[in-house]
Scaffold this active site. Structure first.
Site, PDB file in Angstrom:
ATOM      1  N   ASP A  47     -66.502  -6.948 -36.127  1.00  0.00           N
ATOM      2  CA  ASP A  47     -66.390  -7.837 -34.963  1.00  0.00           C
ATOM      3  C   ASP A  47     -67.779  -8.355 -34.601  1.00  0.00           C
ATOM      4  O   ASP A  47     -68.761  -7.616 -34.622  1.00  0.00           O
ATOM      5  CB  ASP A  47     -65.757  -7.089 -33.786  1.00  0.00           C
ATOM      6  CG  ASP A  47     -65.282  -8.038 -32.701  1.00  0.00           C
ATOM      7  OD1 ASP A  47     -64.053  -8.154 -32.516  1.00  0.00           O
ATOM      8  OD2 ASP A  47     -66.138  -8.651 -32.022  1.00  0.00           O
ATOM      9  N   ILE A  48     -67.857  -9.632 -34.265  1.00  0.00           N
ATOM     10  CA  ILE A  48     -69.142 -10.261 -33.958  1.00  0.00           C
ATOM     11  C   ILE A  48     -69.729  -9.748 -32.639  1.00  0.00           C
ATOM     12  O   ILE A  48     -70.940  -9.834 -32.427  1.00  0.00           O
ATOM     13  CB  ILE A  48     -68.978 -11.804 -33.919  1.00  0.00           C
ATOM     14  CG1 ILE A  48     -70.308 -12.492 -34.170  1.00  0.00           C
ATOM     15  CG2 ILE A  48     -68.318 -12.275 -32.641  1.00  0.00           C
ATOM     16  CD1 ILE A  48     -70.177 -13.986 -34.448  1.00  0.00           C
ATOM     17  N   ASN A  73     -53.920  -7.408 -29.872  1.00  0.00           N
ATOM     18  CA  ASN A  73     -53.537  -8.212 -28.713  1.00  0.00           C
ATOM     19  C   ASN A  73     -52.637  -9.364 -29.145  1.00  0.00           C
ATOM     20  O   ASN A  73     -52.798  -9.907 -30.242  1.00  0.00           O
ATOM     21  CB  ASN A  73     -54.789  -8.763 -28.032  1.00  0.00           C
ATOM     22  CG  ASN A  73     -55.678  -7.665 -27.496  1.00  0.00           C
ATOM     23  OD1 ASN A  73     -55.187  -6.728 -26.870  1.00  0.00           O
ATOM     24  ND2 ASN A  73     -56.972  -7.755 -27.743  1.00  0.00           N
ATOM     25  N   GLU A 131     -57.437 -13.813 -27.918  1.00  0.00           N
ATOM     26  CA  GLU A 131     -58.339 -14.976 -27.955  1.00  0.00           C
ATOM     27  C   GLU A 131     -58.184 -15.769 -29.248  1.00  0.00           C
ATOM     28  O   GLU A 131     -58.296 -16.993 -29.237  1.00  0.00           O
ATOM     29  CB  GLU A 131     -59.789 -14.515 -27.803  1.00  0.00           C
ATOM     30  CG  GLU A 131     -60.102 -13.945 -26.431  1.00  0.00           C
ATOM     31  CD  GLU A 131     -61.498 -13.355 -26.348  1.00  0.00           C
ATOM     32  OE1 GLU A 131     -62.293 -13.528 -27.290  1.00  0.00           O
ATOM     33  OE2 GLU A 131     -61.783 -12.699 -25.334  1.00  0.00           O
ATOM     34  N   VAL A 132     -58.004 -15.071 -30.353  1.00  0.00           N
ATOM     35  CA  VAL A 132     -57.919 -15.747 -31.651  1.00  0.00           C
ATOM     36  C   VAL A 132     -56.483 -15.648 -32.158  1.00  0.00           C
ATOM     37  O   VAL A 132     -55.974 -14.537 -32.386  1.00  0.00           O
ATOM     38  CB  VAL A 132     -58.888 -15.103 -32.670  1.00  0.00           C
ATOM     39  CG1 VAL A 132     -58.783 -15.828 -34.009  1.00  0.00           C
ATOM     40  CG2 VAL A 132     -60.316 -15.136 -32.150  1.00  0.00           C
ATOM     41  N   HIS A 172     -54.844  -9.936 -35.839  1.00  0.00           N
ATOM     42  CA  HIS A 172     -55.942  -9.027 -36.158  1.00  0.00           C
ATOM     43  C   HIS A 172     -55.697  -7.705 -35.459  1.00  0.00           C
ATOM     44  O   HIS A 172     -55.209  -7.665 -34.333  1.00  0.00           O
ATOM     45  CB  HIS A 172     -57.302  -9.606 -35.772  1.00  0.00           C
ATOM     46  CG  HIS A 172     -57.380 -10.136 -34.374  1.00  0.00           C
ATOM     47  ND1 HIS A 172     -56.810 -11.339 -34.008  1.00  0.00           N
ATOM     48  CD2 HIS A 172     -57.950  -9.632 -33.263  1.00  0.00           C
ATOM     49  CE1 HIS A 172     -57.033 -11.552 -32.718  1.00  0.00           C
ATOM     50  NE2 HIS A 172     -57.716 -10.515 -32.243  1.00  0.00           N
ATOM     51  N   HIS A 213     -57.840  -4.560 -34.159  1.00  0.00           N
ATOM     52  CA  HIS A 213     -59.163  -4.002 -33.884  1.00  0.00           C
ATOM     53  C   HIS A 213     -59.121  -2.518 -34.237  1.00  0.00           C
ATOM     54  O   HIS A 213     -58.209  -1.804 -33.790  1.00  0.00           O
ATOM     55  CB  HIS A 213     -59.507  -4.090 -32.398  1.00  0.00           C
ATOM     56  CG  HIS A 213     -59.560  -5.468 -31.810  1.00  0.00           C
ATOM     57  ND1 HIS A 213     -60.734  -6.101 -31.486  1.00  0.00           N
ATOM     58  CD2 HIS A 213     -58.569  -6.336 -31.465  1.00  0.00           C
ATOM     59  CE1 HIS A 213     -60.482  -7.288 -30.959  1.00  0.00           C
ATOM     60  NE2 HIS A 213     -59.167  -7.460 -30.929  1.00  0.00           N
TER      61      HIS A 213
HETATM   62  P1  AMP Z   1     -58.747 -10.840 -29.322  1.00  0.00           P
HETATM   63  O1  AMP Z   1     -59.116 -10.952 -27.876  1.00  0.00           O
HETATM   64  O2  AMP Z   1     -57.921  -9.618 -29.618  1.00  0.00           O
HETATM   65  O3  AMP Z   1     -58.151 -12.116 -29.852  1.00  0.00           O
HETATM   66  O4  AMP Z   1     -60.110 -10.559 -30.087  1.00  0.00           O
HETATM   67  C1  AMP Z   1     -60.812 -11.514 -30.790  1.00  0.00           C
HETATM   68  C2  AMP Z   1     -62.039 -10.838 -31.335  1.00  0.00           C
HETATM   69  O5  AMP Z   1     -62.615 -11.671 -32.332  1.00  0.00           O
HETATM   70  C3  AMP Z   1     -63.134 -10.542 -30.304  1.00  0.00           C
HETATM   71  O6  AMP Z   1     -63.394  -9.141 -30.299  1.00  0.00           O
HETATM   72  C4  AMP Z   1     -64.326 -11.356 -30.822  1.00  0.00           C
HETATM   73  O7  AMP Z   1     -65.554 -10.705 -30.603  1.00  0.00           O
HETATM   74  C5  AMP Z   1     -64.003 -11.499 -32.297  1.00  0.00           C
HETATM   75  N1  AMP Z   1     -64.602 -12.644 -32.961  1.00  0.00           N
HETATM   76  C6  AMP Z   1     -64.583 -13.941 -32.573  1.00  0.00           C
HETATM   77  N2  AMP Z   1     -65.220 -14.719 -33.455  1.00  0.00           N
HETATM   78  C7  AMP Z   1     -65.624 -13.891 -34.456  1.00  0.00           C
HETATM   79  C8  AMP Z   1     -66.343 -14.086 -35.683  1.00  0.00           C
HETATM   80  N3  AMP Z   1     -66.767 -15.297 -36.063  1.00  0.00           N
HETATM   81  N4  AMP Z   1     -66.587 -13.007 -36.465  1.00  0.00           N
HETATM   82  C9  AMP Z   1     -66.170 -11.782 -36.086  1.00  0.00           C
HETATM   83  N5  AMP Z   1     -65.493 -11.539 -34.946  1.00  0.00           N
HETATM   84  C10 AMP Z   1     -65.231 -12.568 -34.141  1.00  0.00           C
END
Ligand code: AMP
Length: 122
Positions: free
Chosen positions: A35-36, A93, A101-102, A106, A108
């Site tokens: 994770d970034i 999530n 968010e994405v 995924h 975690h």
């Molecule tokens: P979520 O809120 O479960 O969708 O988590 C999205 C996660 O993606 C967050 O923990 C971010 O820090 C992570 N994230 C977003 N962009 C990147 C990226 N380019 N590389 C790695 N992790 C990312």
């Protein structure tokens, strides 16, 4: 539920090689990367390579091979990061209430410290 997949999301761009990632493990159907913005000493994201929005979408529509590969990739990451002895947490999530968010599935994988209670009290 019918899900529409947005192929401009950041993880789709990672899978296409448009932006870099810190790969932990890549398999035929899955990718694990750091994770970034890590929230624990170990914070790895595991994603399927296929276009799935969230876990229930994946579980309902992915092939058996994709599901086995994804599940085994999670196990391999836990082994690589030596998480079994002290424990870890998996979070996936989904949607607005899950504060996703994405919009690409995924999981975690968090570990390396005591993580506290799962949820804050409302
Ligand atoms: P979520 O809120 O479960 O969708 O988590 C999205 C996660 O993606 C967050 O923990 C971010 O820090 C992570 N994230 C977003 N962009 C990147 C990226 N380019 N590389 C790695 N992790 C990312």
């Amino acid at each position: 539920m019918t899900y529409a997949y947005d192929d401009q999301n950041v993880f789709a761009r990672i899978l296409r090689g448009e932006i870099p990632n810190a790969t932990v493990l890549e398999t035929e159907h899955s990718l694990a990367f750091n994770d970034i913005a890590p929230q624990a000493p170990v914070h790895v994201l595991v994603i399927p390579k296929g276009p799935y929005v969230c876990y229930d979408h994946f579980a309902a529509e992915a092939s058996d091979a994709e599901i086995v590969d994804f599940t085994r990739t999670i196990a391999k990451v836990c082994e690589m990061k030596e998480l079994a002895a002290d424990g870890f947490r998996m979070i996936s999530n989904a949607g607005a209430h899950g504060v996703q968010e994405v919009p690409h599935l995924h999981v975690h994988i968090l570990g390396g410290r005591v993580l506290g209670r799962m949820l804050e009290k409302a």
